[in-house]
Design a protein around this motif. Structure first.
Motif, mmCIF file in Angstrom:
data_model
loop_
_atom_site.group_PDB
_atom_site.id
_atom_site.type_symbol
_atom_site.label_atom_id
_atom_site.label_comp_id
_atom_site.label_asym_id
_atom_site.label_seq_id
_atom_site.Cartn_x
_atom_site.Cartn_y
_atom_site.Cartn_z
ATOM 1 N N GLN A 291 0.813 -1.224 0.000
ATOM 2 C CA GLN A 291 0.000 0.000 0.000
ATOM 3 C C GLN A 291 0.848 1.277 0.000
ATOM 4 O OE1 GLN A 291 -0.779 -2.417 2.624
ATOM 5 N NE2 GLN A 291 -2.316 -3.422 1.363
ATOM 6 N N HIS A 292 2.148 1.145 -0.242
ATOM 7 C CA HIS A 292 3.013 2.337 -0.312
ATOM 8 C C HIS A 292 2.744 3.131 -1.595
ATOM 9 C CE1 HIS A 292 5.325 0.915 3.079
ATOM 10 N NE2 HIS A 292 6.296 1.785 2.896
ATOM 11 N N ASN A 293 2.775 4.443 -1.460
ATOM 12 C CA ASN A 293 2.686 5.318 -2.643
ATOM 13 C C ASN A 293 3.496 6.576 -2.333
ATOM 14 O OD1 ASN A 293 1.939 7.100 -4.757
ATOM 15 N ND2 ASN A 293 0.035 5.970 -5.050
ATOM 16 N N ALA A 294 4.817 6.461 -2.484
ATOM 17 C CA ALA A 294 5.719 7.515 -2.032
ATOM 18 C C ALA A 294 5.538 8.826 -2.778
ATOM 19 C CB ALA A 294 7.163 7.045 -2.144
ATOM 20 N N MET A 295 5.328 8.778 -4.088
ATOM 21 C CA MET A 295 5.266 10.034 -4.824
ATOM 22 C C MET A 295 3.947 10.765 -4.628
ATOM 23 S SD MET A 295 4.633 9.235 -8.882
ATOM 24 C CE MET A 295 4.309 10.971 -9.136
ATOM 25 N N MET A 296 2.963 10.096 -4.010
ATOM 26 C CA MET A 296 1.718 10.759 -3.679
ATOM 27 C C MET A 296 1.681 11.198 -2.220
ATOM 28 S SD MET A 296 -0.312 11.223 -6.205
ATOM 29 C CE MET A 296 -0.757 10.655 -7.841
ATOM 30 N N ALA A 297 2.794 11.023 -1.495
ATOM 31 C CA ALA A 297 2.879 11.501 -0.117
ATOM 32 C C ALA A 297 2.971 13.023 -0.100
ATOM 33 C CB ALA A 297 4.084 10.880 0.582
ATOM 34 N N TYR A 298 2.860 13.614 1.086
ATOM 35 C CA TYR A 298 2.795 15.077 1.164
ATOM 36 C C TYR A 298 4.055 15.755 0.647
ATOM 37 C CZ TYR A 298 5.609 14.969 5.488
ATOM 38 O OH TYR A 298 6.615 14.791 6.399
ATOM 39 N N GLY A 299 5.237 15.142 0.850
ATOM 40 C CA GLY A 299 6.487 15.779 0.461
ATOM 41 C C GLY A 299 6.590 16.086 -1.024
ATOM 42 N N PRO A 300 6.485 15.078 -1.898
ATOM 43 C CA PRO A 300 6.529 15.357 -3.327
ATOM 44 C C PRO A 300 5.438 16.323 -3.784
ATOM 45 C CG PRO A 300 6.905 13.025 -2.938
ATOM 46 C CD PRO A 300 6.517 13.623 -1.618
ATOM 47 N N ARG A 301 4.288 16.273 -3.156
ATOM 48 C CA ARG A 301 3.199 17.181 -3.535
ATOM 49 C C ARG A 301 3.522 18.619 -3.130
ATOM 50 N NH1 ARG A 301 -2.648 14.421 -3.291
ATOM 51 N NH2 ARG A 301 -2.098 12.300 -3.898
ATOM 52 N N VAL A 302 4.101 18.780 -1.947
ATOM 53 C CA VAL A 302 4.522 20.118 -1.523
ATOM 54 C C VAL A 302 5.568 20.660 -2.485
ATOM 55 C CG1 VAL A 302 5.824 21.379 0.235
ATOM 56 C CG2 VAL A 302 3.946 19.884 0.922
ATOM 57 N N ALA A 303 6.555 19.831 -2.812
ATOM 58 C CA ALA A 303 7.619 20.259 -3.713
ATOM 59 C C ALA A 303 7.058 20.707 -5.057
ATOM 60 C CB ALA A 303 8.630 19.126 -3.908
ATOM 61 N N ALA A 304 6.103 19.952 -5.593
ATOM 62 C CA ALA A 304 5.490 20.325 -6.866
ATOM 63 C C ALA A 304 4.754 21.655 -6.745
ATOM 64 C CB ALA A 304 4.537 19.228 -7.324
ATOM 65 N N ALA A 305 4.087 21.867 -5.615
ATOM 66 C CA ALA A 305 3.292 23.083 -5.430
ATOM 67 C C ALA A 305 4.159 24.335 -5.328
ATOM 68 C CB ALA A 305 2.419 22.953 -4.178
ATOM 69 N N VAL A 306 5.373 24.191 -4.785
ATOM 70 C CA VAL A 306 6.235 25.365 -4.576
ATOM 71 C C VAL A 306 7.379 25.442 -5.580
ATOM 72 C CG1 VAL A 306 5.660 25.427 -2.124
ATOM 73 C CG2 VAL A 306 7.719 24.192 -2.869
ATOM 74 N N GLY A 307 7.379 24.553 -6.565
ATOM 75 C CA GLY A 307 8.398 24.602 -7.603
ATOM 76 C C GLY A 307 9.773 24.173 -7.135
ATOM 77 N N ALA A 308 9.828 23.158 -6.285
ATOM 78 C CA ALA A 308 11.107 22.679 -5.747
ATOM 79 C C ALA A 308 11.369 21.244 -6.180
ATOM 80 C CB ALA A 308 11.100 22.761 -4.223
ATOM 81 N N ASN A 309 12.621 20.838 -6.133
ATOM 82 C CA ASN A 309 12.988 19.434 -6.229
ATOM 83 C C ASN A 309 13.024 18.854 -4.818
ATOM 84 O OD1 ASN A 309 13.311 19.596 -9.050
ATOM 85 N ND2 ASN A 309 15.437 20.282 -8.832
ATOM 86 N N TYR A 310 13.110 17.542 -4.702
ATOM 87 C CA TYR A 310 13.036 16.953 -3.368
ATOM 88 C C TYR A 310 13.772 15.630 -3.291
ATOM 89 C CZ TYR A 310 9.654 13.694 -5.324
ATOM 90 O OH TYR A 310 9.065 12.719 -6.092
ATOM 91 N N VAL A 311 14.128 15.262 -2.059
ATOM 92 C CA VAL A 311 14.585 13.919 -1.713
ATOM 93 C C VAL A 311 13.869 13.544 -0.417
ATOM 94 C CG1 VAL A 311 16.820 14.087 -2.855
ATOM 95 C CG2 VAL A 311 16.608 14.812 -0.485
#
Length: 371
Positions: free
Chosen positions: A180-200
């Motif tokens: 049931q993992h879905n890492a790219m739909m977690a809050y971190g990647p979504r925040v990064a997309a919203a603010v125009g950032a890259n992420y790890v």
């Protein structure tokens, strides 16, 4: 020099060979080896020169032309499985199961010809085990980098991993934990997309600042420097690989846990929590001296514990700011209470979208603070 029949015959054969070579070179399918890919997140190259995707949402991108490309992926355990997920031309597609006994590549089909962009993500966390990438094939396939942008590193537990968030294929309570993992739909990647950032993402399910969900450790401070967050692994991560502008730390949920109710569990120790958390922030600051530090509370800690956690984080901020008076002040964010509806009480994919919407203005301010 007089040309004989033999000379003409040799010239004819040479011309035919040249034409055949040119035709075969034009018709062959392009191949991108794993060593040419440019991943974001924790990874390594194996002795066989395969790309080992390690951390949650570690990802790489490429372009191809035509109607399809192929990703040759595997897992080390022949009896196990793992998951990738991908975007095509900016649109999320799906998770893809990678089995240890798989013999066929992952085929990524485009609805029409032309040039296409693909981003491939590891859907699961480091403790699930790596996914190995051998190569990518397709017409005129080329590795790409993300546009230059500030980096946010998200450190945390199962929430940060996107664990137990997506029962769309395997229902809650069935299968294995990482199903049931879905890492790219977690809050971190979504925040990064919203603010125009890259992420790890640097996360481990069940981990805490001084103790874990059902054990006394090793907690995040002990495993953070290990490439796969496994305390027994001597290999360390190269922190010079990325230079985040903001480091987000979200620990505490598991420190407050009562465990499984079978193993002895002492009451939450606020003093020790603060001491170990302060040491961890100091470790992160050594790795990234120029980064802003953000401490997040937990959407899963409610009631009296919510107030205790917020008070502890406030104390941690005060200690760090006092110790490093010329550095950027530590930023705090306290989540709104949430009654999560994902598996085992975790936020669902939809609830991660709510968390990201809540967090985006906070991270946007942090990223713009020095502009």
């Amino acid at each position: 020099m007089k040309l004989t029949y033999a000379h003409f015959a040799n010239l004819f054969i040479l011309l035919c060979f040249s034409c055949t070579y040119i035709k075969n070179s034009t018709d062959k399918t392009d191949e991108l080896p794993a060593t040419a890919l440019q991943p974001y997140g924790r990874y390594s190259l194996t002795h066989a020169q395969k790309l080992e995707l390690i951390s949650a949402a570690v990802h790489f991108g490429y372009t191809f032309e035509g109607n399809e490309s192929r990703v040759f992926a595997s897992v080390p355990n022949t009896n196990g499985h793992n998951y990738l997920q991908y975007e095509l031309d900016g649109e999320y597609q799906k998770r893809v199961k990678v089995s240890g006994n798989a013999t066929e590549p992952i085929v990524i089909k485009a609805p029409a010809g032309g040039k296409h962009t693909v981003w491939v993500y590891k859907a699961t966390e480091a403790h699930t085990g790596p996914v190995l990438i051998d190569k990518v094939t397709g017409e005129n396939v080329q590795a790409i980098q993300k546009p230059d942008a500030p980096i946010i590193e998200f450190i945390g537990n199962s929430i940060t991993c996107g664990a137990a968030a997506d029962p769309s294929e395997v229902p809650c309570g069935s299968g294995q934990y990482h199903d049931q993992h879905n890492a790219m739909m977690a809050y971190g990647p979504r925040v990064a997309a919203a603010v125009g950032a890259n992420y790890v993402i640097s996360c481990v399910s069940g981990i805490g600042a001084y103790r874990n969900w059902n054990s006394d450790g090793p907690a995040m401070p002990q495993v953070y420097e290990k490439i796969d967050f496994q305390d027994s692994n001597p290999q360390r991560w190269n922190f010079e690989t990325a230079s985040p502008k903001v480091v987000s730390i979200a620990l505490g949920t598991n420190d407050f846990s009562n465990g499984d109710g079978k193993k002895e569990r002492l009451p939450f120790d606020s003093t020790r929590f603060i001491q170990e958390y302060v040491k961890f922030v100091e470790l992160v600051k050594k790795k990234y001296p120029q980064a802003s530090i953000a401490l997040l509370s937990s959407p899963m800690v409610n009631g009296k514990n919510r107030q205790i956690l917020q008070s502890a984080l406030t104390d941690i901020k005060a200690q760090i700011d006092s110790t490093y008076p010329t550095d950027k002040p530590v930023a705090l964010y306290f989540f709104q209470p949430m009654q999560a509806s994902g598996c085992t009480g975790h936020p669902s994919v939809e609830e991660h979208a709510v968390l990201a919407q809540e967090l985006a203005p906070f991270f946007d301010r942090l990223l713009k603070a020095d502009l």
